[in-house]
Scaffold this motif. Structure first.
Motif, PDB file in Angstrom:
ATOM      1  N   LEU A  41      27.337  38.469 -31.019  1.00  0.00           N
ATOM      2  CA  LEU A  41      26.449  37.524 -31.209  1.00  0.00           C
ATOM      3  C   LEU A  41      26.630  36.911 -32.734  1.00  0.00           C
ATOM      4  CD1 LEU A  41      23.041  39.034 -29.652  1.00  0.00           C
ATOM      5  CD2 LEU A  41      24.160  36.877 -28.685  1.00  0.00           C
ATOM      6  N   VAL A  42      26.560  38.206 -33.505  1.00  0.00           N
ATOM      7  CA  VAL A  42      27.046  37.707 -35.058  1.00  0.00           C
ATOM      8  C   VAL A  42      28.373  36.631 -35.082  1.00  0.00           C
ATOM      9  CG1 VAL A  42      27.884  38.591 -37.163  1.00  0.00           C
ATOM     10  CG2 VAL A  42      25.786  39.713 -35.984  1.00  0.00           C
ATOM     11  N   ASP A  43      29.464  37.186 -34.374  1.00  0.00           N
ATOM     12  CA  ASP A  43      30.666  36.552 -34.434  1.00  0.00           C
ATOM     13  C   ASP A  43      30.640  35.049 -33.631  1.00  0.00           C
ATOM     14  OD1 ASP A  43      32.166  38.624 -35.203  1.00  0.00           O
ATOM     15  OD2 ASP A  43      33.057  39.294 -33.358  1.00  0.00           O
ATOM     16  N   ASN A  44      29.449  34.754 -32.969  1.00  0.00           N
ATOM     17  CA  ASN A  44      29.241  33.420 -32.468  1.00  0.00           C
ATOM     18  C   ASN A  44      28.275  32.762 -33.208  1.00  0.00           C
ATOM     19  OD1 ASN A  44      30.693  32.649 -29.676  1.00  0.00           O
ATOM     20  ND2 ASN A  44      30.415  34.918 -29.849  1.00  0.00           N
ATOM     21  N   MET A  45      27.892  33.284 -34.608  1.00  0.00           N
ATOM     22  CA  MET A  45      27.207  32.686 -35.456  1.00  0.00           C
ATOM     23  C   MET A  45      25.668  32.337 -35.014  1.00  0.00           C
ATOM     24  SD  MET A  45      30.179  30.179 -37.018  1.00  0.00           S
ATOM     25  CE  MET A  45      29.098  29.590 -38.535  1.00  0.00           C
ATOM     26  N   VAL A  46      25.102  33.184 -34.462  1.00  0.00           N
ATOM     27  CA  VAL A  46      23.613  32.940 -34.114  1.00  0.00           C
ATOM     28  C   VAL A  46      22.844  32.873 -35.307  1.00  0.00           C
ATOM     29  CG1 VAL A  46      23.534  34.151 -31.954  1.00  0.00           C
ATOM     30  CG2 VAL A  46      23.346  35.703 -33.972  1.00  0.00           C
ATOM     31  N   ASP A  47      21.690  32.308 -35.590  1.00  0.00           N
ATOM     32  CA  ASP A  47      21.020  31.932 -36.536  1.00  0.00           C
ATOM     33  C   ASP A  47      20.249  33.335 -37.022  1.00  0.00           C
ATOM     34  OD1 ASP A  47      21.995  29.653 -37.227  1.00  0.00           O
ATOM     35  OD2 ASP A  47      20.664  28.743 -35.999  1.00  0.00           O
ATOM     36  N   GLY A  48      19.977  34.161 -35.813  1.00  0.00           N
ATOM     37  CA  GLY A  48      19.069  35.241 -36.385  1.00  0.00           C
ATOM     38  C   GLY A  48      19.068  36.314 -35.052  1.00  0.00           C
ATOM     39  N   LEU A  49      18.707  37.479 -34.958  1.00  0.00           N
ATOM     40  CA  LEU A  49      18.536  38.586 -34.046  1.00  0.00           C
ATOM     41  C   LEU A  49      17.307  39.321 -33.974  1.00  0.00           C
ATOM     42  CD1 LEU A  49      22.074  40.230 -35.456  1.00  0.00           C
ATOM     43  CD2 LEU A  49      21.788  39.037 -33.066  1.00  0.00           C
ATOM     44  N   ILE A  50      17.017  39.245 -32.508  1.00  0.00           N
ATOM     45  CA  ILE A  50      15.647  40.069 -32.342  1.00  0.00           C
ATOM     46  C   ILE A  50      16.189  41.238 -31.470  1.00  0.00           C
ATOM     47  CG2 ILE A  50      13.860  40.147 -30.757  1.00  0.00           C
ATOM     48  CD1 ILE A  50      13.328  37.116 -31.629  1.00  0.00           C
ATOM     49  N   ILE A  51      15.965  42.607 -32.007  1.00  0.00           N
ATOM     50  CA  ILE A  51      16.430  43.742 -31.473  1.00  0.00           C
ATOM     51  C   ILE A  51      15.505  44.891 -31.165  1.00  0.00           C
ATOM     52  CG2 ILE A  51      18.369  45.571 -31.694  1.00  0.00           C
ATOM     53  CD1 ILE A  51      19.590  43.539 -33.670  1.00  0.00           C
ATOM     54  N   SER A  52      15.657  45.600 -29.961  1.00  0.00           N
ATOM     55  CA  SER A  52      15.051  46.701 -29.663  1.00  0.00           C
ATOM     56  C   SER A  52      16.090  47.984 -29.484  1.00  0.00           C
ATOM     57  CB  SER A  52      14.080  46.684 -28.541  1.00  0.00           C
ATOM     58  OG  SER A  52      13.592  47.714 -28.187  1.00  0.00           O
ATOM     59  N   GLY A 102       7.934  35.668 -23.940  1.00  0.00           N
ATOM     60  CA  GLY A 102       7.169  35.245 -25.036  1.00  0.00           C
ATOM     61  C   GLY A 102       7.819  34.790 -26.455  1.00  0.00           C
ATOM     62  N   ALA A 103       8.932  35.389 -26.802  1.00  0.00           N
ATOM     63  CA  ALA A 103       9.842  35.155 -27.856  1.00  0.00           C
ATOM     64  C   ALA A 103      10.552  33.580 -27.445  1.00  0.00           C
ATOM     65  CB  ALA A 103      10.910  36.085 -28.203  1.00  0.00           C
ATOM     66  N   GLN A 104      11.130  33.515 -26.460  1.00  0.00           N
ATOM     67  CA  GLN A 104      11.629  32.270 -25.761  1.00  0.00           C
ATOM     68  C   GLN A 104      10.934  31.080 -26.179  1.00  0.00           C
ATOM     69  OE1 GLN A 104      15.048  31.814 -22.347  1.00  0.00           O
ATOM     70  NE2 GLN A 104      12.779  31.426 -21.472  1.00  0.00           N
ATOM     71  N   LYS A 105       9.569  31.252 -25.732  1.00  0.00           N
ATOM     72  CA  LYS A 105       8.631  30.108 -25.533  1.00  0.00           C
ATOM     73  C   LYS A 105       8.629  29.544 -27.179  1.00  0.00           C
ATOM     74  CE  LYS A 105       5.003  27.532 -24.320  1.00  0.00           C
ATOM     75  NZ  LYS A 105       4.748  26.762 -25.865  1.00  0.00           N
ATOM     76  N   VAL A 106       8.343  30.341 -28.137  1.00  0.00           N
ATOM     77  CA  VAL A 106       8.317  30.020 -29.519  1.00  0.00           C
ATOM     78  C   VAL A 106       9.664  29.454 -29.860  1.00  0.00           C
ATOM     79  CG1 VAL A 106       7.986  30.868 -31.675  1.00  0.00           C
ATOM     80  CG2 VAL A 106       6.445  31.781 -30.024  1.00  0.00           C
ATOM     81  N   LEU A 107      10.690  30.035 -29.530  1.00  0.00           N
ATOM     82  CA  LEU A 107      12.008  29.566 -30.014  1.00  0.00           C
ATOM     83  C   LEU A 107      12.519  28.275 -29.362  1.00  0.00           C
ATOM     84  CD1 LEU A 107      13.808  32.832 -29.820  1.00  0.00           C
ATOM     85  CD2 LEU A 107      13.002  31.812 -32.220  1.00  0.00           C
ATOM     86  N   LEU A 108      12.166  28.014 -28.059  1.00  0.00           N
ATOM     87  CA  LEU A 108      12.581  26.778 -27.410  1.00  0.00           C
ATOM     88  C   LEU A 108      11.651  25.677 -27.979  1.00  0.00           C
ATOM     89  CD1 LEU A 108      12.850  27.879 -23.557  1.00  0.00           C
ATOM     90  CD2 LEU A 108      14.609  27.402 -25.229  1.00  0.00           C
ATOM     91  N   ASP A 109      10.380  25.828 -28.327  1.00  0.00           N
ATOM     92  CA  ASP A 109       9.806  24.778 -28.918  1.00  0.00           C
ATOM     93  C   ASP A 109      10.052  24.496 -30.277  1.00  0.00           C
ATOM     94  OD1 ASP A 109       7.919  24.797 -26.741  1.00  0.00           O
ATOM     95  OD2 ASP A 109       6.310  26.047 -27.682  1.00  0.00           O
ATOM     96  N   GLU A 110      10.839  25.163 -30.835  1.00  0.00           N
ATOM     97  CA  GLU A 110      11.641  24.741 -32.143  1.00  0.00           C
ATOM     98  C   GLU A 110      12.671  24.414 -32.123  1.00  0.00           C
ATOM     99  OE1 GLU A 110       9.631  24.862 -35.178  1.00  0.00           O
ATOM    100  OE2 GLU A 110       7.861  25.121 -34.090  1.00  0.00           O
ATOM    101  N   GLY A 111      13.322  24.112 -31.095  1.00  0.00           N
ATOM    102  CA  GLY A 111      14.741  23.689 -30.791  1.00  0.00           C
ATOM    103  C   GLY A 111      15.846  24.703 -30.719  1.00  0.00           C
ATOM    104  N   TYR A 112      15.372  25.874 -30.507  1.00  0.00           N
ATOM    105  CA  TYR A 112      16.613  27.047 -30.423  1.00  0.00           C
ATOM    106  C   TYR A 112      16.822  27.262 -29.099  1.00  0.00           C
ATOM    107  CZ  TYR A 112      16.232  27.891 -35.400  1.00  0.00           C
ATOM    108  OH  TYR A 112      16.043  27.742 -36.970  1.00  0.00           O
ATOM    109  N   GLN A 113      17.881  27.901 -28.683  1.00  0.00           N
ATOM    110  CA  GLN A 113      18.539  28.329 -27.485  1.00  0.00           C
ATOM    111  C   GLN A 113      18.398  30.057 -27.741  1.00  0.00           C
ATOM    112  OE1 GLN A 113      19.157  26.755 -24.625  1.00  0.00           O
ATOM    113  NE2 GLN A 113      18.500  25.028 -25.934  1.00  0.00           N
ATOM    114  N   VAL A 114      18.264  30.696 -26.671  1.00  0.00           N
ATOM    115  CA  VAL A 114      18.211  32.114 -26.703  1.00  0.00           C
ATOM    116  C   VAL A 114      19.195  32.563 -25.926  1.00  0.00           C
ATOM    117  CG1 VAL A 114      16.701  34.148 -26.169  1.00  0.00           C
ATOM    118  CG2 VAL A 114      15.603  32.075 -26.823  1.00  0.00           C
ATOM    119  N   LEU A 115      20.037  33.556 -26.570  1.00  0.00           N
ATOM    120  CA  LEU A 115      21.267  34.416 -25.966  1.00  0.00           C
ATOM    121  C   LEU A 115      20.750  35.750 -25.590  1.00  0.00           C
ATOM    122  CD1 LEU A 115      24.005  33.024 -28.242  1.00  0.00           C
ATOM    123  CD2 LEU A 115      23.217  32.182 -25.934  1.00  0.00           C
TER     124      LEU A 115
END
Length: 336
Positions: free
Chosen positions: A113-124, A82-95
């Protein structure tokens, strides 16, 4: 093969590089026919935008990190889709990274992930809950983070949760209205918000019906946890008439041990799970479970994160609570 650049497109049409750039970026100060010609020519030449240049110019990596505790059930993969669908539509890749329910691996995953300069984090979070101060430091440094499902109250961040309280109450009430009184709740990790809310729902169901509150046993979220508790009940000859489990894995683990020892379900003991795993319909008997809107959880989490990214860290933390339903099956229906 030569790599076609923006200069090649400009040279082909005898226009300036800035004009081509405005066409690619859909700027207002360029004629529609000029923009269409540039885009058509670029396609014919085989031009593809340079992703590295795009990232540098916009000061974004266009990567989002997702960290979850495990992939043993369908819950987390469905949320991620579900998250990937939204993010891909906005031009983001998901790690995607999983912590194997270890706080140390969780910490290393997030650091990577932070060292690789992701733009944001989703965490459980993992059940161990030992990285709170680290997450507070990331939030203080303006790194966008949204938590979902397994969260803690003390971290001031946006969160997407399920209405665990209401549906735990409904699940327990489902057992009470059938006449069950000796009901045990097998809880998850005590520090998690969802564990506290499910426990409150369990307790309030008894108060609503003016009954003594059922027994509470700390269990966990794995099948092994459920197997262990069920075996202890059998060994102590303390098998209750009904169980409301922390999740489906715990419930299915308990069911396995009870069945191996000749305890029939639901004749001898009724069982209700939580999270509606893919196995719930296929156990024997089929497992009553609370279904969570996994796709909506993923999409809502991604949208919250994108809002935070686009506002450059200027945001007020939000907590969004989603609804679900109770799927009643054979494991909890009292046989008359």
């Amino acid at each position: 093969m030569k790599h076609i650049t923006i200069k090649d497109v400009a040279k082909k049409l005898n226009v300036s590089i800035s004009t081509v750039s405005r066409a690619f970026n859909d700027k207002y100060d360029i004629k529609e026919e000029t923009k269409n010609l540039i885009l058509k020519t670029a396609k014919e030449l085989g031009y593809k935008p340079n992703p590295i240049a795009r990232k540098l110019s916009q000061q974004r990596s266009f990567n989002i990190g997702i960290v979850v505790p495990e992939f043993n059930t369908n819950f987390f993969p469905e949320v991620m889709l579900g998250a990937q669908k939204v993010l891909l539509d906005e031009g983001y890749q998901v790690l995607v990274m999983q912590s194997n329910s270890s706080w140390e691996i969780e910490r290393k995953n997030v650091e990577t992930l932070v060292d690789n300069m992701v733009d944001g984090l989703i965490i459980s979070l993992t059940s161990e809950i030992k990285n709170n101060e680290y997450y507070k430091s990331l939030i203080a440094s303006k790194i966008p983070i949204v938590f979902f499902n397994r969260t803690v109250e003390e971290i001031a961040a946006s969160k997407v949760l399920f209405d665990d309280y209401k549906w735990a109450l409904f699940a327990t009430e489902h057992l009470i209205v059938q006449g069950y009184t000796d009901i045990v709740h097998l809880t998850g990790t005590v520090n998690l918000t969802l564990t506290k809310n499910r426990l409150r729902g369990f307790e309030d169901a008894f108060r609503k019906h003016k009954m003594p509150v059922g027994k509470i046993i700390s269990c966990g979220f794995t099948m092994e946890d459920g197997e262990r508790i069920a075996q202890e009940m059998i060994d102590k000859n303390q098998i209750p008439r009904a169980i409301f489990a922390a999740n489906d894995s715990c419930a299915i683990g308990a069911m396995t041990i009870f069945k191996k020892n000749g305890v029939t379900i639901p004749n001898d003991i009724a069982i209700v799970g939580f999270t509606e795993s893919s196995l719930a319909k296929h156990t024997h008997p089929s497992l009553t479970s609370v279904e969570q809107p996994t796709n909506d959880i993923g999409q809502t989490t991604a949208k919250l994160l994108l809002d935070q990214i686009n506002n450059k860290g200027l945001f007020v933390p939000q907590t969004i609570i989603l609804n679900g339903r109770l799927n009643i099956r054979d494991s909890s229906v009292k046989i008359k």
